[in-house]
Design a protein around this motif. Structure first.
Motif, short mmCIF file in Angstrom:
data_model
loop_
_atom_site.label_atom_id
_atom_site.label_comp_id
_atom_site.label_asym_id
_atom_site.label_seq_id
_atom_site.Cartn_x
_atom_site.Cartn_y
_atom_site.Cartn_z
N ALA A 1 30.36 22.82 36.42
CA ALA A 1 30.56 24.27 35.69
C ALA A 1 29.85 25.44 36.45
CB ALA A 1 30.43 24.32 34.26
N LEU A 2 30.59 26.55 36.62
CA LEU A 2 30.08 27.81 37.10
C LEU A 2 29.76 28.79 36.06
CD1 LEU A 2 32.01 28.03 40.55
CD2 LEU A 2 29.52 26.85 40.12
N SER A 3 29.19 29.93 36.49
CA SER A 3 29.19 31.12 35.62
C SER A 3 29.48 32.24 36.18
CB SER A 3 27.29 31.18 35.01
OG SER A 3 27.15 29.98 33.96
N PRO A 4 30.77 32.72 36.40
CA PRO A 4 31.31 33.63 37.07
C PRO A 4 30.71 35.07 36.64
CG PRO A 4 33.25 32.28 36.49
CD PRO A 4 31.98 31.88 35.86
N ARG A 5 30.54 36.09 37.67
CA ARG A 5 30.23 37.47 37.22
C ARG A 5 31.04 38.22 36.42
NH1 ARG A 5 28.29 40.54 42.22
NH2 ARG A 5 29.87 38.95 43.24
N ALA A 6 32.42 37.99 36.73
CA ALA A 6 33.65 38.44 35.96
C ALA A 6 34.66 37.37 36.04
CB ALA A 6 33.86 39.59 36.85
N VAL A 7 35.79 37.65 35.14
CA VAL A 7 36.86 36.54 35.03
C VAL A 7 38.12 37.45 35.17
CG1 VAL A 7 37.91 34.96 33.71
CG2 VAL A 7 35.58 34.90 33.88
N GLY A 8 39.21 37.05 35.82
CA GLY A 8 40.35 37.79 35.58
C GLY A 8 41.12 37.94 34.49
N GLY B 1 42.61 49.11 27.59
CA GLY B 1 41.54 50.23 28.19
C GLY B 1 42.38 51.14 29.18
N GLY B 2 41.64 52.23 29.55
CA GLY B 2 41.96 53.06 30.45
C GLY B 2 41.49 52.60 31.74
N ALA B 3 41.81 53.80 32.64
CA ALA B 3 41.25 53.72 33.81
C ALA B 3 39.75 53.56 34.12
CB ALA B 3 42.00 54.80 35.03
N LEU B 4 39.24 52.75 34.91
CA LEU B 4 37.81 52.71 35.17
C LEU B 4 37.34 53.27 36.39
CD1 LEU B 4 37.64 48.48 35.15
CD2 LEU B 4 37.00 50.12 33.25
N PRO B 5 36.22 53.93 36.09
CA PRO B 5 35.38 54.55 37.20
C PRO B 5 35.47 53.68 38.46
CG PRO B 5 34.00 54.77 35.23
CD PRO B 5 35.07 53.73 35.11
N PRO B 6 35.68 54.17 39.55
CA PRO B 6 35.85 53.48 40.90
C PRO B 6 34.58 52.33 41.15
CG PRO B 6 36.26 55.81 41.43
CD PRO B 6 35.54 55.73 39.85
N GLU B 7 33.51 52.76 40.60
CA GLU B 7 32.38 51.92 40.96
C GLU B 7 32.19 50.51 39.89
OE1 GLU B 7 30.93 55.03 38.50
OE2 GLU B 7 31.84 54.94 40.03
N ASP B 8 32.91 50.67 38.71
CA ASP B 8 33.22 49.66 37.77
C ASP B 8 34.20 48.86 38.21
OD1 ASP B 8 30.97 50.63 36.31
OD2 ASP B 8 32.20 51.65 34.56
N LEU B 9 35.39 49.33 38.79
CA LEU B 9 36.46 48.81 39.37
C LEU B 9 36.06 47.67 40.09
CD1 LEU B 9 39.61 48.09 39.30
CD2 LEU B 9 39.86 50.18 40.65
N SER B 10 35.33 48.45 41.13
CA SER B 10 34.97 47.63 42.53
C SER B 10 34.01 46.24 41.94
CB SER B 10 34.21 48.55 43.31
OG SER B 10 33.46 47.86 44.51
N ARG B 11 33.14 46.57 40.96
CA ARG B 11 32.16 45.50 40.59
C ARG B 11 33.09 44.38 39.73
NH1 ARG B 11 29.84 48.47 37.24
NH2 ARG B 11 28.20 49.28 38.74
N LYS B 12 34.00 44.76 39.30
CA LYS B 12 34.71 43.78 38.54
C LYS B 12 35.62 43.14 39.25
CE LYS B 12 37.74 43.35 34.39
NZ LYS B 12 38.50 43.88 33.20
N ALA B 13 36.36 43.68 40.36
CA ALA B 13 37.15 43.21 41.24
C ALA B 13 36.43 42.02 42.16
CB ALA B 13 37.87 44.02 42.11
N LEU B 14 35.10 42.66 42.66
CA LEU B 14 34.48 41.67 43.64
C LEU B 14 33.89 40.59 42.91
CD1 LEU B 14 32.87 44.69 45.90
CD2 LEU B 14 35.00 43.12 46.42
N GLY B 15 33.51 40.88 41.66
CA GLY B 15 32.70 39.74 41.10
C GLY B 15 33.58 38.64 40.55
N MET B 16 34.91 38.68 40.46
CA MET B 16 35.60 37.62 40.19
C MET B 16 36.43 36.90 41.34
SD MET B 16 39.53 39.45 39.09
CE MET B 16 38.85 40.60 37.80
N THR B 17 36.28 37.58 42.55
CA THR B 17 36.90 37.23 43.83
C THR B 17 35.99 35.85 44.42
OG1 THR B 17 37.73 39.17 44.10
CG2 THR B 17 37.87 37.69 45.90
N VAL B 18 36.47 34.82 45.03
CA VAL B 18 35.73 33.85 45.77
C VAL B 18 36.34 33.34 46.97
CG1 VAL B 18 37.14 32.04 44.11
CG2 VAL B 18 34.93 31.34 45.07
N LEU B 19 35.43 32.67 47.81
CA LEU B 19 36.05 32.40 48.96
C LEU B 19 36.45 30.84 48.93
CD1 LEU B 19 36.28 32.75 52.27
CD2 LEU B 19 34.10 31.87 52.28
#
Length: 588
Positions: free
Chosen positions: A445-452, A565-583
């Motif tokens: 089991a892992l602990s993702p920083r963000a989940v889609g 929810g409404g639109a996220l600030p660019p830095e929050d959107l980036s943090r969420k998107a990159l946090g859920m993405t995996v290679l």
């Protein structure tokens, strides 16, 4: 006196009962072997030194390939008494023993001495013409070098041994796998048990006390085994490392900091790489991660990382590896052994010799400027070594708190193993051939920083963000690419697809596409190849998030509920998107 009388009687009886042909072959002459050196130059130097103290020094190349320094010849009785006397007076090494000459090749000291193996009228071969010796196990000479002793006599002769001789016996017993305690020269219960085990192996009565002849046989076998591997203490001044290496199997090749390369010799199947670099704890951790990406270290095998050191073992058909490194005083020193198990039969002994002898010396590490190298060669501390690479890598994203991942079927087809972020093993939990998607579950089991989180369909014309490993495993983190939602169906009207206007690369396939609120609209699909239509590079399709419910249910994954929810600030959107993405990587 009793022992001397027994020796005399034994010698007399031996001569009487042996056939004439055998007596002519063995004779009544033996030599005291005091040393054996790996090279002719060393042998001559030592013979010259002994000749200043003894008038009867001779030197012969032995069948093991080493160069023996001997005293004699003597009768067997004289040799036994002289051996005990010289050892007691500390005139010769404590592990000296008797040699009947059966293993002699040509002589090298004094110059011109006849060679036992030369036939009548035929001179011994010159050293430059002698082929490399075939390294064999010691032969049974037919007669023990000394008569068998009783247990009491063996114990009495054992008492004459100095500590170095006792330690030599323990070392030999350890080499042959009978002794696993400290080399201290103390013959306690453990040493006695190992002696009995060796005696049993050799067909002797397991008394636990070696006779003089048995001690000589054990040490001869040990020395021959060392000669076969060519174990030598190597002091590597440039790297500040001292270690015993099997120089009959390897040879120095080149420096490429932080590595000292020893290549295989004559197809032996063994490579040794010494590691030496300045560094701290983070450098040690980076080295641990880096070594596991090298193609010479198989991915299967135990790993152990401690606070100041680590070990890595790897095993695969036709190749095994073992790595060790430790941090001390701002320096990282270690080694890497790589071998073919089908070729290196004595690898456990080689490994044990390296492990027990490895020692950092001095206060220096290998100079990074020792040889000229481009920056690209230095990157990742992998100069001169091929990095193990996956067959292909694609993107994916976490869909629950335990680390389940959605990706494309393309990323997991025909793979011997699948990894997440190059480290965590994963298996396929479910696939949907129609959608071209798969769900993976990690081995632990892992602990993702963000989940889609899947959200409602965005309006046509809205800006979207694609998070993915565009350049596969070439970059250590995903990138964001922005585009526009062009339609909520495919070009051919497919309801489970959305069409985007976005510039994507092959590595982006499987990555999440998000709206401005951070909700996942769908999964980037691989670009269709071939066909009669050539679409503009910006025309891409995603599998709509609303079509994934059945696949996730099949895999037993319950995604988090959608959040308003409404639109996220660019830095929050980036943090969420990159946090859920995996290679996601596919390995052959």
């Amino acid at each position: 006196m009793a022992v001397r009388f027994f020796l005399a009687i034994w010698v007399a009886l031996t001569v009487l009962v042996l056939p004439a042909e055998t007596r002519a072959q063995t004779g009544d002459q033996v030599w005291i072997q005091v040393e054996a050196l790996p090279t002719l130059a060393e042998g001559e130097d030592r013979a010259r030194a002994y000749a200043t103290a003894f008038p009867d020094v001779v030197g012969h190349r032995l069948r093991s390939g080493w160069y023996g320094i001997l005293l004699g010849p003597y009768s067997r009785e004289q040799a036994a008494l002289r051996l005990s006397s010289l050892i007691a007076d500390r005139m010769i090494p404590a592990d000296s023993y008797l040699n009947d000459g059966a293993t002699f090749a040509e002589s090298f000291w004094p110059v011109g001495l006849a060679t036992p193996e030369a036939t009548e009228g035929e001179p011994a071969a010159a050293q430059s013409e002698v082929d490399e010796p075939e390294l064999l196990q010691p032969e049974n000479p037919g007669l023990p070098l000394l008569p068998d002793e009783t247990v009491e006599e063996a114990r009495d002769s054992e008492k004459l041994l100095e500590r170095p001789a006792r330690e030599a016996l323990q070392t030999a017993l350890q080499w042959f796998g009978h002794y696993d305690s400290s080399i201290d020269g103390a013959f306690g219960p453990g040493t006695r048990e190992s002696m009995a085990a060796w005696q049993t192996t050799m067909g002797y009565d397991p008394t636990g006390i070696l006779t003089t002849a048995q001690r000589g046989e054990l040490l001869t076998a040990y020395n021959d085994a060392l000669a076969k591997l060519g174990l030598e203490k190597v002091t590597e001044a440039e790297s500040g490392i001292e270690v015993t290496l099997p120089m009959a199997l390897i040879q120095f090749d080149h420096y490429e900091p932080p590595f000292v390369h020893y290549a295989e010799k004559d197809g032996s199947g063994l490579r040794v790489i010494l590691i030496s670099q300045p560094g701290d704890q983070s450098s040690l951790n980076a080295l641990y991660d880096t070594l596991q990406t090298l193609s010479v270290i198989p991915s299967d095998g135990p790993r152990e990382r401690l606070e100041r050191s680590f070990t890595i073992s790897g095993s695969a058909p036709g190749q095994e590896a073992y790595a060790y490194a430790a941090l001390s005083g701002g320096l990282i020193k270690g080694y890497l052994l790589v071998w073919d198990p089908a070729k290196v039969a004595d690898m456990q002994r080689v490994k044990a010799a390296v492990q027990t002898s490895f020692k950092p010396v001095g206060d220096r590490a290998l100079d990074p400027g020792l040889v000229p190298m481009e920056d690209a060669q230095r990157r990742g501390l992998m100069a001169g070594l091929e990095i193990r690479r996956p067959k292909l890598s694609r993107s994916g994203f976490f869909v629950d708190g335990q680390g389940a991942v959605v990706t494309t079927v393309q990323a997991v087809e025909q793979c011997s193993r699948i990894t997440l972020d190059m480290e965590t093993e994963a298996t396929v939990a479910a696939t949907d051939a129609t959608l071209g998607l798969a769900v993976l579950k990690p081995a632990k089991a892992l602990s993702p920083r963000a989940v889609g989180v899947f959200g409602a369909t965005a309006r046509v014309g809205a800006e979207v963000a694609l998070s993915g490993y565009s350049y596969e495993d070439q970059l250590p983190a995903p990138t964001l690419t922005f585009g526009t939602l062009e339609d909520v169906k495919g070009l051919d009207g497919q309801a489970n697809l959305n069409r985007l206007a976005i510039e994507a690369l092959p590595g982006d396939a499987g990555g999440p596409v998000l709206d401005q609120a951070g909700a996942v609209l769908g999964v980037m699909l691989p670009r269709a190849e071939g066909g009669t239509r050539q679409l503009p590079s910006s025309v891409q399709h995603i599998a709509a998030g609303s079509a994934l419910a059945g696949l996730l249910t099949q895999a037993g994954v319950v995604p988090p509920a959608a959040e308003a929810g409404g639109a996220l600030p660019p830095e929050d959107l980036s943090r969420k998107a990159l946090g859920m993405t995996v290679l996601v990587s596919c390995w052959e």
